[in-house]
Design an enzyme around this catalytic site. Sequence first.
Site, PDB file in Angstrom:
ATOM      1  N   ASP A  18      40.931  47.583  26.514  1.00 21.04           N
ATOM      2  CA  ASP A  18      39.847  47.043  27.317  1.00 21.04           C
ATOM      3  C   ASP A  18      39.010  47.886  28.138  1.00 21.04           C
ATOM      4  OD1 ASP A  18      40.939  44.560  26.662  1.00 21.04           O
ATOM      5  OD2 ASP A  18      42.504  44.741  28.123  1.00 21.04           O
ATOM      6  N   HIS A  46      37.014  41.525  22.364  1.00 26.05           N
ATOM      7  CA  HIS A  46      35.955  42.845  22.671  1.00 26.05           C
ATOM      8  C   HIS A  46      34.859  41.788  22.938  1.00 26.05           C
ATOM      9  CE1 HIS A  46      37.690  45.511  19.662  1.00 26.05           C
ATOM     10  NE2 HIS A  46      38.594  45.688  20.708  1.00 26.05           N
TER      11      HIS A  46
HETATM   12  P1  GDP Z   1      37.234  46.170  25.092  1.00 21.02           P
HETATM   13  O1  GDP Z   1      38.490  45.513  24.336  1.00 21.02           O
HETATM   14  O2  GDP Z   1      37.559  47.699  25.122  1.00 21.02           O
HETATM   15  O3  GDP Z   1      36.178  45.701  24.050  1.00 21.02           O
HETATM   16  O4  GDP Z   1      36.844  45.656  26.406  1.00 21.02           O
HETATM   17  P2  GDP Z   1      36.823  43.986  27.132  1.00 21.02           P
HETATM   18  O5  GDP Z   1      35.934  43.187  26.326  1.00 21.02           O
HETATM   19  O6  GDP Z   1      38.185  43.428  26.943  1.00 21.02           O
HETATM   20  O7  GDP Z   1      36.842  44.292  28.774  1.00 21.02           O
HETATM   21  C1  GDP Z   1      35.860  45.183  29.119  1.00 21.02           C
HETATM   22  C2  GDP Z   1      35.133  43.917  30.095  1.00 21.02           C
HETATM   23  O8  GDP Z   1      34.287  44.655  31.057  1.00 21.02           O
HETATM   24  C3  GDP Z   1      34.054  42.907  29.344  1.00 21.02           C
HETATM   25  O9  GDP Z   1      34.292  41.924  30.179  1.00 21.02           O
HETATM   26  C4  GDP Z   1      32.769  43.584  29.429  1.00 21.02           C
HETATM   27  O10 GDP Z   1      31.755  42.607  29.378  1.00 21.02           O
HETATM   28  C5  GDP Z   1      32.886  44.364  30.765  1.00 21.02           C
HETATM   29  N1  GDP Z   1      32.018  45.602  30.934  1.00 21.02           N
HETATM   30  C6  GDP Z   1      31.993  46.493  30.013  1.00 21.02           C
HETATM   31  N2  GDP Z   1      31.275  47.478  30.718  1.00 21.02           N
HETATM   32  C7  GDP Z   1      31.164  47.317  31.819  1.00 21.02           C
HETATM   33  C8  GDP Z   1      30.373  48.061  32.842  1.00 21.02           C
HETATM   34  O11 GDP Z   1      29.871  49.258  32.804  1.00 21.02           O
HETATM   35  N3  GDP Z   1      30.412  47.373  34.214  1.00 21.02           N
HETATM   36  C9  GDP Z   1      30.737  46.157  34.357  1.00 21.02           C
HETATM   37  N4  GDP Z   1      30.912  45.562  35.457  1.00 21.02           N
HETATM   38  N5  GDP Z   1      31.464  45.522  33.290  1.00 21.02           N
HETATM   39  C10 GDP Z   1      31.530  46.188  32.270  1.00 21.02           C
HETATM   40  P1  IMO Z   2      41.533  45.437  23.052  1.00 21.44           P
HETATM   41  O1  IMO Z   2      41.068  45.937  21.706  1.00 21.44           O
HETATM   42  C1  IMO Z   2      44.799  45.455  26.181  1.00 21.44           C
HETATM   43  C2  IMO Z   2      48.834  45.148  24.694  1.00 21.44           C
HETATM   44  C3  IMO Z   2      49.596  43.894  25.035  1.00 21.44           C
HETATM   45  C4  IMO Z   2      50.917  44.340  24.967  1.00 21.44           C
HETATM   46  C5  IMO Z   2      51.029  45.602  23.869  1.00 21.44           C
HETATM   47  C6  IMO Z   2      51.518  44.657  22.601  1.00 21.44           C
HETATM   48  O2  IMO Z   2      40.829  44.349  23.505  1.00 21.44           O
HETATM   49  O3  IMO Z   2      41.428  46.785  23.999  1.00 21.44           O
HETATM   50  P2  IMO Z   2      51.003  42.966  20.891  1.00 21.44           P
HETATM   51  O4  IMO Z   2      50.515  41.648  20.904  1.00 21.44           O
HETATM   52  O5  IMO Z   2      49.615  44.126  20.427  1.00 21.44           O
HETATM   53  O6  IMO Z   2      52.141  43.084  20.248  1.00 21.44           O
HETATM   54  O7  IMO Z   2      51.134  43.544  22.434  1.00 21.44           O
HETATM   55  O8  IMO Z   2      49.795  45.701  23.636  1.00 21.44           O
HETATM   56  N1  IMO Z   2      47.689  45.140  24.012  1.00 21.44           N
HETATM   57  C7  IMO Z   2      46.230  45.091  24.381  1.00 21.44           C
HETATM   58  N2  IMO Z   2      46.083  45.524  25.860  1.00 21.44           N
HETATM   59  N3  IMO Z   2      43.923  45.536  25.361  1.00 21.44           N
HETATM   60  C8  IMO Z   2      43.932  45.269  23.802  1.00 21.44           C
HETATM   61  O9  IMO Z   2      43.083  45.202  22.964  1.00 21.44           O
HETATM   62  C9  IMO Z   2      45.382  45.214  23.357  1.00 21.44           C
HETATM   63  N4  IMO Z   2      46.132  44.785  22.287  1.00 21.44           N
HETATM   64  C10 IMO Z   2      47.230  44.828  22.526  1.00 21.44           C
HETATM   65  O10 IMO Z   2      48.819  43.391  26.227  1.00 21.44           O
HETATM   66  O11 IMO Z   2      51.125  45.233  26.297  1.00 21.44           O
HETATM   67 MG    MG Z   3      39.814  43.895  25.224  1.00 21.39          MG
END
Ligand code: GDP
Ligand code: IMO
Ligand code: MG
Length: 432
Positions: A18, A46
């Site tokens: 994340d 994502h």
């Molecule tokens: P990923 O799994 O790495 O793609 O990340 P996620 O989408 O799960 O979580 C990142 C969150 O942060 C999302 O809701 C994005 O819209 C948000 N985000 C990304 N970059 C920024 C930033 O620079 N500032 C803020 N406030 N939010 C951001």
């Molecule tokens: P993105 O791509 C955050 C974590 C789960 C759990 C562990 C194992 O959005 O960054 P699983 O269901 O994969 O067997 O769970 O891995 N986990 C993540 N945490 N972001 C993710 O993906 C994750 N994918 C798996 O929370 O601790």
């Molecule tokens: Mg994510």
Amino acid sequence: MKQFLEGNACVLGLQWGDEGKGKIVDFLGESAQLVVRYCGGANAGHSVSIGGRKLSTHLLPVGVFRPGILNIIGNGVVLDPEVLFREIDTLAAAGIAITPDNLKVSYKTHVVMPWHKQEDAARETAAGAGGIGTTKRGIGPCYADKMHRSTAIRVADLANEEKLRERINHIATERNKLFAALYNAPPLDPKPIFEQYRDFGRRLAPFVADTTAILLAAIKSGKRILYEGAHAVLLDVDHGTYPYVTSSNCSALGLFTGAGVPPRSVQQFIGIMKAYSTRVGGGPFPSEQNNDTGNYIRERGHEYGTTTGRPRRCGWLDTVAVKYSVDLCGVTAVTMTLLDVLTGLDQLRICTGYKQKNGQLLDGFRADMDALADVEPVYETLPGWQADISACRRFEDLPPQAQAYVKRVEQLIGCPIRIVSVGPDRAATLMR
Ligand code: GDP
Ligand code: IMO
Ligand code: MG
């Protein structure tokens, strides 16, 4: 920005997921022709923000949001067709068409079956507080079957309907006996499962391809490929904080097997790190702040899971952990995201080392839960800033304290921070 991507690049998470990989892949996607997922499955979430509209994907590469990009789901992914088609239908309702012209799925990709999700949930429930804290998307059991071989189903197998019926009968019968004994679980009926997956196979057929052949041709003709890492280095099954990891090689090291391309065909490894740390689920997290600071970061950063909605654990930036990821994956440039979230804190702390119980300093990160269980983080303290930075569009416009924070982190991790993100939107991205 066009100059930023030189050749083919991989975007990967340097912490526990994340980090904003979706946002950065979408941003860099402007100068790419292909976007490829190579690991994990619907456990990823994502998000991108385009013109104030927030869109998320779990299985589809985020290249689907840019017209003209060919998106690929590689062989290293575990595909839940139910989630994929739900995602395709949701995007269609939002005016984004996913067709065989902009999406290809490898025939070698493994399929997540209902018994995988059943097992994932049953194991977690049975383990109680000792569980891993998985997303219950069936990821671990599907990868386990991939290794077992005789009980796995790949995308190619969906096309042979008679064989599929036999296989589903055989595997469901075996699992029903096992799950009844282990978890007292009610039996799954193979007939509706067969019918559902037969129909999934028919709908998937036009998307199925030899994706390695497509990628090799793209490499040969000089098209630009962006690999969209899911999860992160510290969740990699070999190199992360085992056993609190996911079940794939989701560091950059898994790219070559998971996409099926030669190692020398990728020139850039762009690591994404948050300006602080978060983690969902169990496992060691030395710089965790289970206090007002953690709550402040969670609320300002909306740190709730994209996939499960769980509150994320929050803490200070850990440069020991990030440096480990940078070094392991040969990261060539780093992006720091979510810097805007730290606005308003008087002081910022950066974890620069770990003190062990015996008083000695650990000389680096350990991908081992026992080694990290009792360590005491060593912090460096920097001044914070109060002004809102989310409207800044040049690095030089950031308050001096924010610039100093980025520069100090760069020194500690030993890699240039070339992009800084101060908001979810594409425009809130500062190039250095
Ligand atoms: P990923 O799994 O790495 O793609 O990340 P996620 O989408 O799960 O979580 C990142 C969150 O942060 C999302 O809701 C994005 O819209 C948000 N985000 C990304 N970059 C920024 C930033 O620079 N500032 C803020 N406030 N939010 C951001
Ligand atoms: P993105 O791509 C955050 C974590 C789960 C759990 C562990 C194992 O959005 O960054 P699983 O269901 O994969 O067997 O769970 O891995 N986990 C993540 N945490 N972001 C993710 O993906 C994750 N994918 C798996 O929370 O601790
Ligand atoms: Mg994510």
